[in-house]
Design an enzyme around this catalytic site. Structure first.
Site: not given
Lengths: 61, 61, 61, 61, 61, 61
Positions: F1-2
């Site tokens: 998700m980063p």
């Protein structure tokens, strides 16, 4: 001169963010040849209701 | 049609931001030939713990 | 520390871009209080087929 | 693999944002051929004092 | 006033991009209440060697 | 998700870019706790005439 933006969900601690910018700066510097002083990092956080995959927000799962 | 994003640290006053968008719009219009009505400006602010140079966040200096 | 991104259609001359960064830097510096050496500007250009308003790309008008 | 960012003024309801990501995901999937699971959407909101056209912020109109 | 950026790999046809901006504009307008004339869309393309997941660029897979 | 965006001047080799995404993915994963498969990286390159500091483009220095 590399400018790095890290976009992620809210919730990481200050210690995590501090370590993040240290380690990413080293990784960028070593691989691009830019000196660490030239590496700039921006952190951007998003809440769960502003992020969706497959048409469903994380806050609706 | 020029879209301008100004990213800066938190803390400028409303008067400063008001003057910023006025002056930047004139500067962009005069140099690109776009009419001022076509110039859009976005301001983005970041806190000191989300900005780093040389691997150190501004909040950690 | 202000980071300015100017996004516009392709086609401006080098002279226009040179003047753009000069004038925008002055406008940002005078209104935010940041010294000119701290102002960074990025120019981003887009082709007409990658820009749309009202659901119609500029290249299709 | 399409990554979609929707930048808009603050104030939409959760129901509007929920519908927004659903409908945009379908629109992107149908027209690009990417499967819906591959479509990521980010919502970014801005306040009225950080958005200007014609050199005037929305909050100053 | 919604500004939509669609970032995707190179390779879609002009017909796909044309349909993309049409359909996304409708989806955004219907769900946010903004009129279609107010919806702006930017397409950004990236090559396979500039996109990575799991530390591996698409061009290296 | 980063989601990580690395913006830098044109000119790095494919080997440098390959190493960049590998090392940055490890740095982000170790410090945020996200698994490497969840880390996405975008590389963006800019030419020297589209980057300025102190009102002067790199191409004009």
């Amino acid at each position: 001169m590399p400018y790095v933006t890290v976009k992620m969900l809210e919730g990481r601690t200050e210690e995590q963010k501090k370590a993040l910018v240290e380690k990413v700066t080293i990784a960028v510097s070593e691989t691009t040849g830019a000196s660490p002083e030239k590496v700039t990092i921006f952190i951007e956080e998003m809440p769960k209701n502003h992020y969706a995959q497959n048409g469903i927000r994380l806050s609706d799962q």
